[in-house]
Enzyme design. Structure first.
Site, PDB file in Angstrom:
ATOM      1  N   LYS A   1       0.865  -1.187   0.000  1.00  0.00           N
ATOM      2  CA  LYS A   1       0.000   0.000   0.000  1.00  0.00           C
ATOM      3  C   LYS A   1       0.891   1.223   0.000  1.00  0.00           C
ATOM      4  O   LYS A   1       2.037   1.168   0.492  1.00  0.00           O
ATOM      5  CB  LYS A   1      -0.877   0.010   1.255  1.00  0.00           C
ATOM      6  CG  LYS A   1      -2.086   0.884   1.150  1.00  0.00           C
ATOM      7  CD  LYS A   1      -3.196   0.215   0.355  1.00  0.00           C
ATOM      8  CE  LYS A   1      -4.403   1.095   0.152  1.00  0.00           C
ATOM      9  NZ  LYS A   1      -5.521   0.349  -0.446  1.00  0.00           N
TER      10      LYS A   1
ATOM     11  N   GLY B   1     -22.408   5.017   3.733  1.00  0.00           N
ATOM     12  CA  GLY B   1     -21.384   5.411   2.752  1.00  0.00           C
ATOM     13  C   GLY B   1     -21.907   5.329   1.341  1.00  0.00           C
ATOM     14  O   GLY B   1     -22.185   4.242   0.836  1.00  0.00           O
TER      15      GLY B   1
ATOM     16  N   GLY C   1     -20.103   2.095  -2.127  1.00  0.00           N
ATOM     17  CA  GLY C   1     -21.482   1.994  -1.652  1.00  0.00           C
ATOM     18  C   GLY C   1     -22.493   2.239  -2.760  1.00  0.00           C
ATOM     19  O   GLY C   1     -23.501   1.526  -2.864  1.00  0.00           O
TER      20      GLY C   1
ATOM     21  N   GLY D   1     -20.264   6.414  -1.532  1.00  0.00           N
ATOM     22  CA  GLY D   1     -19.153   6.776  -2.413  1.00  0.00           C
ATOM     23  C   GLY D   1     -19.074   5.792  -3.560  1.00  0.00           C
ATOM     24  O   GLY D   1     -20.081   5.194  -3.957  1.00  0.00           O
ATOM     25  N   ASN D   2     -17.864   5.598  -4.076  1.00  0.00           N
ATOM     26  CA  ASN D   2     -17.677   4.682  -5.203  1.00  0.00           C
ATOM     27  C   ASN D   2     -18.221   3.295  -4.868  1.00  0.00           C
ATOM     28  O   ASN D   2     -19.033   2.728  -5.602  1.00  0.00           O
ATOM     29  CB  ASN D   2     -16.180   4.625  -5.541  1.00  0.00           C
ATOM     30  CG  ASN D   2     -15.884   3.661  -6.663  1.00  0.00           C
ATOM     31  OD1 ASN D   2     -15.916   2.453  -6.474  1.00  0.00           O
ATOM     32  ND2 ASN D   2     -15.639   4.179  -7.840  1.00  0.00           N
TER      33      ASN D   2
HETATM   34  P1  NAD Z   1     -15.359   7.357  -1.405  1.00  0.00           P
HETATM   35  O1  NAD Z   1     -14.532   8.472  -0.911  1.00  0.00           O
HETATM   36  O2  NAD Z   1     -15.819   7.338  -2.825  1.00  0.00           O
HETATM   37  O3  NAD Z   1     -16.701   7.223  -0.515  1.00  0.00           O
HETATM   38  C1  NAD Z   1     -16.740   7.301   0.866  1.00  0.00           C
HETATM   39  C2  NAD Z   1     -18.167   7.641   1.292  1.00  0.00           C
HETATM   40  O4  NAD Z   1     -18.248   7.621   2.699  1.00  0.00           O
HETATM   41  C3  NAD Z   1     -18.652   9.032   0.855  1.00  0.00           C
HETATM   42  O5  NAD Z   1     -19.968   8.928   0.386  1.00  0.00           O
HETATM   43  C4  NAD Z   1     -18.685   9.831   2.157  1.00  0.00           C
HETATM   44  O6  NAD Z   1     -19.691  10.808   2.180  1.00  0.00           O
HETATM   45  C5  NAD Z   1     -19.025   8.721   3.122  1.00  0.00           C
HETATM   46  N1  NAD Z   1     -18.688   9.049   4.493  1.00  0.00           N
HETATM   47  C6  NAD Z   1     -17.626   9.705   4.982  1.00  0.00           C
HETATM   48  N2  NAD Z   1     -17.723   9.824   6.311  1.00  0.00           N
HETATM   49  C7  NAD Z   1     -18.882   9.193   6.661  1.00  0.00           C
HETATM   50  C8  NAD Z   1     -19.541   8.961   7.875  1.00  0.00           C
HETATM   51  N3  NAD Z   1     -19.047   9.386   9.029  1.00  0.00           N
HETATM   52  N4  NAD Z   1     -20.689   8.262   7.834  1.00  0.00           N
HETATM   53  C9  NAD Z   1     -21.220   7.840   6.671  1.00  0.00           C
HETATM   54  N5  NAD Z   1     -20.646   8.046   5.506  1.00  0.00           N
HETATM   55  C10 NAD Z   1     -19.496   8.712   5.508  1.00  0.00           C
HETATM   56  O7  NAD Z   1     -14.546   6.030  -1.060  1.00  0.00           O
HETATM   57  P2  NAD Z   1     -14.731   4.561  -1.670  1.00  0.00           P
HETATM   58  O8  NAD Z   1     -13.805   4.365  -2.801  1.00  0.00           O
HETATM   59  O9  NAD Z   1     -16.181   4.274  -1.833  1.00  0.00           O
HETATM   60  O10 NAD Z   1     -14.128   3.703  -0.457  1.00  0.00           O
HETATM   61  C11 NAD Z   1     -14.849   3.472   0.731  1.00  0.00           C
HETATM   62  C12 NAD Z   1     -14.112   2.424   1.525  1.00  0.00           C
HETATM   63  O11 NAD Z   1     -13.962   1.235   0.756  1.00  0.00           O
HETATM   64  C13 NAD Z   1     -12.676   2.823   1.960  1.00  0.00           C
HETATM   65  O12 NAD Z   1     -12.435   2.192   3.203  1.00  0.00           O
HETATM   66  C14 NAD Z   1     -11.816   2.163   0.900  1.00  0.00           C
HETATM   67  O13 NAD Z   1     -10.494   1.912   1.349  1.00  0.00           O
HETATM   68  C15 NAD Z   1     -12.604   0.871   0.703  1.00  0.00           C
HETATM   69  N6  NAD Z   1     -12.321   0.184  -0.559  1.00  0.00           N
HETATM   70  C16 NAD Z   1     -12.496   0.813  -1.744  1.00  0.00           C
HETATM   71  C17 NAD Z   1     -12.258   0.118  -2.909  1.00  0.00           C
HETATM   72  C18 NAD Z   1     -12.528   0.743  -4.255  1.00  0.00           C
HETATM   73  O14 NAD Z   1     -12.470   0.023  -5.246  1.00  0.00           O
HETATM   74  N7  NAD Z   1     -12.855   2.025  -4.323  1.00  0.00           N
HETATM   75  C19 NAD Z   1     -11.784  -1.204  -2.881  1.00  0.00           C
HETATM   76  C20 NAD Z   1     -11.611  -1.812  -1.638  1.00  0.00           C
HETATM   77  C21 NAD Z   1     -11.889  -1.106  -0.489  1.00  0.00           C
END
Ligand code: NAD
Length: 398
Positions: free
Chosen positions: A96, A207, A212, A209-210
């Site tokens: 990482k 969540g 969720g 984001g990407n």
């Molecule tokens: P992102 O930044 O696109 O989304 C994060 C979401 O969490 C946003 O909607 C934000 O508003 C929300 N958020 C932040 N604080 C919050 C809170 N207190 N309560 C509720 N929601 C809250 O990130 P992502 O890419 O969706 O990643 C989310 C998680 O998944 C991270 O832990 C990341 O490491 C993990 N992850 C992502 C991937 C990937 O392919 N993107 C792969 C494996 C793991």
């Protein structure tokens, strides 16, 4: 997160009869790199790359640009990555990287300079057969494209297999954007079947984001028996026991809106969401969302860890004592790294697969991995979380 990961490795290693030496070898990192990046405006940023384990193949892991990035966070995520690639059954290891920076404060030019200098600082330690980085929080295809270009200039490598998460025009893979959310659906579907939990299955999602949002959108299309009843982002969110439309929520988010602004149900806070009486709680936001402080409030039958490390060790122990199943991050969100591996494979073989083929391969890997974890749970009398670590450990110990 580091503490949680290491405690789980120690506990499961002990249950499997590993020696202290074998357990410590699983915990120790192979190599740790850190350096200072100075931009032409004189600003300085701390940069990291931790390579945890490459016994099963080249190191693989994302790059995070965030002010809170530090050695412990990068170590934890590198460790989880080795266990994730091992559970998924892909021939890669774990690493990482990150830079302690708030990218929103940088101009586009400064962001490009930072991305290129990150690669220059690591050029001898990365490459298609050494360590293959990818995007993570606050990094994206554009940043990875700059990094690949820089790596090509420095090394002469033209395979594009040095990084994954590239834009489609630059050798990226179809299906990568939705892969983590889609993978979560496959794992959840398989586990629900095995536990004989049938529809309608009520879901609360933290969540948007990407990860969720793709989970919710694809599930709405492909899992008619699942009902999304609550969702939150960082502003809070909404609850409606009659069900919510993921598409409607997503359209609102795409225009810059917050879930809490929608009048589609009752307004709820993130703490309220965690205590809802639903079949499945999905954690797709941040680390440490559930800890010993709020674990007692949980009423879900099952929790899917789509984020990395969303439950502390103490929170997890409380949930396990209450009989709540936890589908761990190293299985639940491994769809992202599986499709990253498929991107690397396509680059190596000079191929470009259809989205259908990518999704089919993802399905095959995850059905097999979930089955192996479930069998290990039954065979060794473990929790699902311990079983995922047990499967990984059996593949990582020498
Ligand atoms: P992102 O930044 O696109 O989304 C994060 C979401 O969490 C946003 O909607 C934000 O508003 C929300 N958020 C932040 N604080 C919050 C809170 N207190 N309560 C509720 N929601 C809250 O990130 P992502 O890419 O969706 O990643 C989310 C998680 O998944 C991270 O832990 C990341 O490491 C993990 N992850 C992502 C991937 C990937 O392919 N993107 C792969 C494996 C793991």
């Amino acid at each position: 997160m580091l503490d949680t990961a290491q405690k789980l490795i120690r506990k499961t290693g002990k249950k499997l009869g590993l020696s202290n030496e074998q357990v410590e070898e699983l915990i120790n990192t192979d190599a740790e790199h850190n350096f200072e990046i100075q931009l032409s405006d004189g600003s300085n940023y701390k940069a990291y790359r931790v390579q945890h384990n490459n016994r099963r193949g080249p190191y693989k892991g994302g790059i995070r640009f965030h002010p809170q990035v530090d050695y412990d966070e990068v170590r934890a995520l590198a460790t989880l990555m080795s266990f994730k690639t091992a559970v998924a059954g892909i021939p890669m290891g774990g690493s990482k990287g990150g830079v302690s920076v708030d990218p929103r404060q940088l101009s586009k030019e400064a962001l490009e300079e930072l991305s290129r200098k990150y690669v220059r600082g690591l050029k001898d330690h990365i490459g298609p057969d050494k360590d293959v980085p990818a995007p993570d929080v606050n990094t994206n295809a554009q940043i990875i494209d700059w990094m690949v270009d820089e790596y090509e200039k420095l090394s002469g490598d033209k395979t594009k297999a040095s990084f994954t998460g590239k834009s489609l025009e630059n050798g990226g893979s179809l299906g990568r954007d939705a892969a983590t959310g889609r993978g979560g659906i496959i794992v959840l579907r398989e586990i629900l079947n095995k536990l004989s939990i049938s529809g309608p299955v009520t879901i609360a999602l933290q969540g948007w984001g990407n990860v969720g949002s793709f989970f919710a959108l694809v599930a709405e299309q492909e899992q008619p028996d699942w009902k999304l009843v609550a969702a939150t982002d960082s502003s809070g969110g909404i609850y409606n026991p009659e069900g919510l439309s993921a598409k409607e929520l997503n359209n609102h988010k795409k225009t810059g809106g917050k879930l809490a602004e929608l009048k589609l149900g009752k307004s709820i806070s993130n703490e309220h969401l965690i205590g809802l009486e639903v079949d499945v709680l999905i954690l797709a936001a941040l680390e440490d969302a559930v800890s010993d402080k709020n674990a007692d409030a949980l009423k879900a039958k099952l929790v899917l860890e789509l984020a990395n490390g969303p439950i502390t060790y103490e929170g997890y122990e409380k949930m396990a004592a209450k009989g709540i199943h936890v589908v761990p991050d190293i299985l639940a969100n491994s769809g992202g790294v599986i499709v990253s591996y498929l991107e690397w494979l396509q680059n190596k073989n000079h191929e470009h697969w259809s989205e259908e083929k990518v999704n089919k391969e993802l399905e095959n890997y995850l059905v097999k991995a979930t089955d192996e974890v479930y069998e290990s749970m039954k065979k060794h009398n473990l929790t699902l979380k311990e079983a995922a670590f047990a499967v990984a450990i059996s593949r990582l110990v020498s």
